[in-house]
Design a protein around this motif. Structure first.
Motif, PDB file in Angstrom:
ATOM      1  N   ILE A  20       0.864  -1.182   0.000  1.00 23.20           N
ATOM      2  CA  ILE A  20       0.000   0.000   0.000  1.00 23.20           C
ATOM      3  C   ILE A  20       0.899   1.229   0.000  1.00 23.20           C
ATOM      4  N   VAL A  21       0.641   2.146  -0.938  1.00 20.38           N
ATOM      5  CA  VAL A  21       1.468   3.344  -1.064  1.00 20.38           C
ATOM      6  C   VAL A  21       0.562   4.574  -1.058  1.00 20.38           C
ATOM      7  N   PHE A  22       0.678   5.381  -0.030  1.00 24.16           N
ATOM      8  CA  PHE A  22      -0.089   6.632   0.058  1.00 24.16           C
ATOM      9  C   PHE A  22       0.459   7.655  -0.930  1.00 24.16           C
ATOM     10  N   PHE A  23      -0.451   8.385  -1.606  1.00 25.20           N
ATOM     11  CA  PHE A  23      -0.050   9.446  -2.521  1.00 25.20           C
ATOM     12  C   PHE A  23      -0.264  10.828  -1.914  1.00 25.20           C
ATOM     13  N   GLU A  24      -1.528  11.183  -1.635  1.00 23.13           N
ATOM     14  CA  GLU A  24      -1.826  12.526  -1.150  1.00 23.13           C
ATOM     15  C   GLU A  24      -3.275  12.610  -0.694  1.00 23.13           C
ATOM     16  N   VAL A  25      -3.589  13.717  -0.041  1.00 17.87           N
ATOM     17  CA  VAL A  25      -4.977  14.076   0.247  1.00 17.87           C
ATOM     18  C   VAL A  25      -5.295  15.340  -0.530  1.00 17.87           C
ATOM     19  N   ASN A  26      -6.322  15.271  -1.369  1.00 20.18           N
ATOM     20  CA  ASN A  26      -6.843  16.485  -1.991  1.00 20.18           C
ATOM     21  C   ASN A  26      -7.792  17.107  -0.982  1.00 20.18           C
ATOM     22  N   GLN A  27      -7.296  18.126  -0.284  1.00 18.11           N
ATOM     23  CA  GLN A  27      -8.037  18.664   0.861  1.00 18.11           C
ATOM     24  C   GLN A  27      -8.985  19.798   0.483  1.00 18.11           C
ATOM     25  N   MET A  28      -9.117  20.065  -0.812  1.00 15.75           N
ATOM     26  CA  MET A  28     -10.064  21.091  -1.259  1.00 15.75           C
ATOM     27  C   MET A  28     -11.234  20.447  -1.992  1.00 15.75           C
ATOM     28  N   VAL A  29     -11.538  19.235  -1.645  1.00 15.31           N
ATOM     29  CA  VAL A  29     -12.689  18.471  -2.130  1.00 15.31           C
ATOM     30  C   VAL A  29     -12.521  18.111  -3.610  1.00 15.31           C
ATOM     31  N   GLY A  30     -13.416  18.452  -4.482  1.00 13.70           N
ATOM     32  CA  GLY A  30     -13.351  18.079  -5.895  1.00 13.70           C
ATOM     33  C   GLY A  30     -14.275  16.922  -6.219  1.00 13.70           C
ATOM     34  N   PRO A  31     -15.358  17.147  -6.971  1.00 15.17           N
ATOM     35  CA  PRO A  31     -16.430  16.163  -7.108  1.00 15.17           C
ATOM     36  C   PRO A  31     -16.136  14.984  -8.033  1.00 15.17           C
ATOM     37  N   LEU A  32     -15.963  15.201  -9.338  1.00 13.86           N
ATOM     38  CA  LEU A  32     -15.770  14.140 -10.317  1.00 13.86           C
ATOM     39  C   LEU A  32     -16.876  13.079 -10.220  1.00 13.86           C
ATOM     40  N   PRO A  33     -18.152  13.470 -10.304  1.00 17.76           N
ATOM     41  CA  PRO A  33     -19.230  12.479 -10.152  1.00 17.76           C
ATOM     42  C   PRO A  33     -19.523  11.743 -11.449  1.00 17.76           C
ATOM     43  N   PHE A  34     -20.002  10.500 -11.312  1.00 16.38           N
ATOM     44  CA  PHE A  34     -20.536   9.742 -12.415  1.00 16.38           C
ATOM     45  C   PHE A  34     -22.063   9.778 -12.344  1.00 16.38           C
ATOM     46  N   ALA A  35     -22.695   9.265 -13.367  1.00 11.88           N
ATOM     47  CA  ALA A  35     -24.159   9.238 -13.368  1.00 11.88           C
ATOM     48  C   ALA A  35     -24.666   8.139 -12.432  1.00 11.88           C
ATOM     49  N   GLY A  36     -25.976   8.171 -12.179  1.00 15.10           N
ATOM     50  CA  GLY A  36     -26.607   7.098 -11.406  1.00 15.10           C
ATOM     51  C   GLY A  36     -26.299   7.154  -9.933  1.00 15.10           C
ATOM     52  N   ASP A  37     -25.976   5.988  -9.359  1.00 13.94           N
ATOM     53  CA  ASP A  37     -25.764   5.887  -7.908  1.00 13.94           C
ATOM     54  C   ASP A  37     -24.660   6.813  -7.423  1.00 13.94           C
ATOM     55  N   ASP A  38     -23.631   6.987  -8.241  1.00 17.58           N
ATOM     56  CA  ASP A  38     -22.502   7.798  -7.794  1.00 17.58           C
ATOM     57  C   ASP A  38     -22.896   9.258  -7.595  1.00 17.58           C
ATOM     58  N   THR A  39     -23.798   9.772  -8.407  1.00 17.49           N
ATOM     59  CA  THR A  39     -24.292  11.145  -8.212  1.00 17.49           C
ATOM     60  C   THR A  39     -24.949  11.274  -6.849  1.00 17.49           C
ATOM     61  N   VAL A  40     -25.734  10.275  -6.475  1.00 16.40           N
ATOM     62  CA  VAL A  40     -26.371  10.277  -5.155  1.00 16.40           C
ATOM     63  C   VAL A  40     -25.322  10.265  -4.057  1.00 16.40           C
ATOM     64  N   GLN A  41     -24.281   9.448  -4.233  1.00 13.75           N
ATOM     65  CA  GLN A  41     -23.242   9.337  -3.211  1.00 13.75           C
ATOM     66  C   GLN A  41     -22.442  10.640  -3.072  1.00 13.75           C
ATOM     67  N   ILE A  42     -22.144  11.294  -4.196  1.00 12.93           N
ATOM     68  CA  ILE A  42     -21.418  12.560  -4.124  1.00 12.93           C
ATOM     69  C   ILE A  42     -22.292  13.631  -3.479  1.00 12.93           C
ATOM     70  N   ASN A  43     -23.600  13.610  -3.769  1.00 15.03           N
ATOM     71  CA  ASN A  43     -24.512  14.544  -3.101  1.00 15.03           C
ATOM     72  C   ASN A  43     -24.525  14.317  -1.595  1.00 15.03           C
ATOM     73  N   GLU A  44     -24.510  13.041  -1.180  1.00 15.95           N
ATOM     74  CA  GLU A  44     -24.456  12.720   0.251  1.00 15.95           C
ATOM     75  C   GLU A  44     -23.152  13.225   0.861  1.00 15.95           C
ATOM     76  N   TYR A  45     -22.085  13.123   0.098  1.00 22.35           N
ATOM     77  CA  TYR A  45     -20.775  13.619   0.539  1.00 22.35           C
ATOM     78  C   TYR A  45     -20.840  15.121   0.833  1.00 22.35           C
ATOM     79  N   TYR A  46     -21.391  15.888  -0.103  1.00 18.20           N
ATOM     80  CA  TYR A  46     -21.513  17.328   0.113  1.00 18.20           C
ATOM     81  C   TYR A  46     -22.509  17.656   1.211  1.00 18.20           C
ATOM     82  N   GLN A  47     -23.559  16.879   1.327  1.00 16.62           N
ATOM     83  CA  GLN A  47     -24.525  17.092   2.407  1.00 16.62           C
ATOM     84  C   GLN A  47     -23.829  16.963   3.754  1.00 16.62           C
TER      85      GLN A  47
END
Length: 314
Positions: free
Chosen positions: A279-306
């Motif tokens: 396992i190799v850690f790269f980084e934390v993007n600490q300023m969020v950033g959505p990159l949503p897909f359609a369908g279930d993932d849109t719901v999950q990203i909305n829950e993330y922002y909620q």
């Protein structure tokens, strides 16, 4: 009374509408502090801003400017609050954060970080000796990483057997002792799978809402590039990882384990599993950033922002 400076616009607008919040939006606003008060310039006139019980929200400002350290104290004194994801960016600058995260994960280096070299004050005339040591201990192929550089521009692959590789590596490390020019060196691992995990961590409640898998194009020789900048000199595809999959459960478990050592409350944690099962850690993007897909993932990203907004407005 809530003030919002630059936000993930549509989701924030929906949130404040659903919660009947009456905001005032600030964009490209001329602000300054004079002693204990905040002032704005509107239409050529200096106006004192009334801050009693003000909640000031921003998503994208890093808050590293000393203005915000004073502004937060003024807000607190007036019964208000400054809120944003990862407020530690007041001291920990940048978006794609490697070094601050590395410091927090160092206690679990063997499990999550792997091998690295962090140079501090290598003299120019001793650089060949240093690079010989890097090659001997990490192998011929290594990666030089700079901190907080957007979209991989600060990631440089080097094959130390190639002509001019020592000269190019020495140039990368110019001024490496100075803030903003620090360099981390790691082996160039062969990656089996990369994880980009969207999380929130509020108190003891750790949640992973969505995971994306990044697949890099193999059309270019990364060791022949000055740096790797996605969408510029390397193409990248993102794949949604389904929540009910073993891959998601693996990424979720690892993310939560790493968060036990880290102070981030929001972001995307990026790591990889290598072909030899490290396992190799790269980084934390600490300023969020959505990159949503359609369908279930849109719901999950909305829950993330909620979840993010619930914490900010609390």
């Amino acid at each position: 009374k809530s003030r919002i400076a630059r936000a993930e616009t549509l989701l924030v607008l929906d949130y404040i509408k659903d919660n009947d919040i009456k905001p005032e939006f600030w964009y490209n606003t001329s602000l300054f502090i004079h002693n204990d008060d905040l002032y704005n310039i509107i239409g050529g006139e200096v106006i004192k801003v009334e801050l009693d019980s003000t909640l000031f929200l921003t998503f994208r400002e890093a808050l590293s400017h000393p203005f915000f350290g004073i502004f937060e104290q003024i807000l607190n004194a007036k019964g208000g609050k400054l809120a944003k994801p990862n407020k530690q960016t007041m001291d920990n600058t940048g978006c794609m954060n490697k070094f601050y995260a590395l410091r927090e994960l160092f206690a679990s280096r063997d499990e999550f970080v792997g091998d690295f070299i962090l140079p501090y004050s290598i003299k120019q005339n001793e650089m060949p000796v240093f690079l010989d040591y890097v090659r001997k201990t990490m192998g011929d192929k290594v990666v030089f990483k700079k901190d907080c550089i957007q979209e991989g521009k600060g990631v440089m692959f080097k094959d130390l057997t190639r002509e001019n590789s020592y000269t190019e590596s020495t140039k990368i490390m110019e001024n490496h002792k100075h803030r903003g020019y620090e360099v981390l060196i790691a082996p160039a691992y062969e990656i089996d799978r990369e994880y980009r995990c969207y999380f929130t961590h509020n108190d003891d409640d750790k949640k992973v809402f969505s995971i994306k898998q990044r697949v890099n194009s193999k059309d270019i020789d990364v060791f022949a590039q000055d740096n790797i900048q996605i969408y510029k000199n390397i193409s990248v595809k993102w794949h949604e990882v389904k929540r009910d999959s073993d891959v998601f459960r693996f990424g979720e478990t690892l993310t939560k384990k790493m968060l036990d050592f880290m102070s981030y409350d929001t972001g995307t944690l990026e790591f990889a599993r290598t072909k030899d099962d490290k396992i190799v850690f790269f980084e934390v993007n600490q300023m969020v950033g959505p990159l949503p897909f359609a369908g279930d993932d849109t719901v999950q990203i909305n829950e993330y922002y909620q979840s993010i907004l619930d914490k900010m407005f609390s």
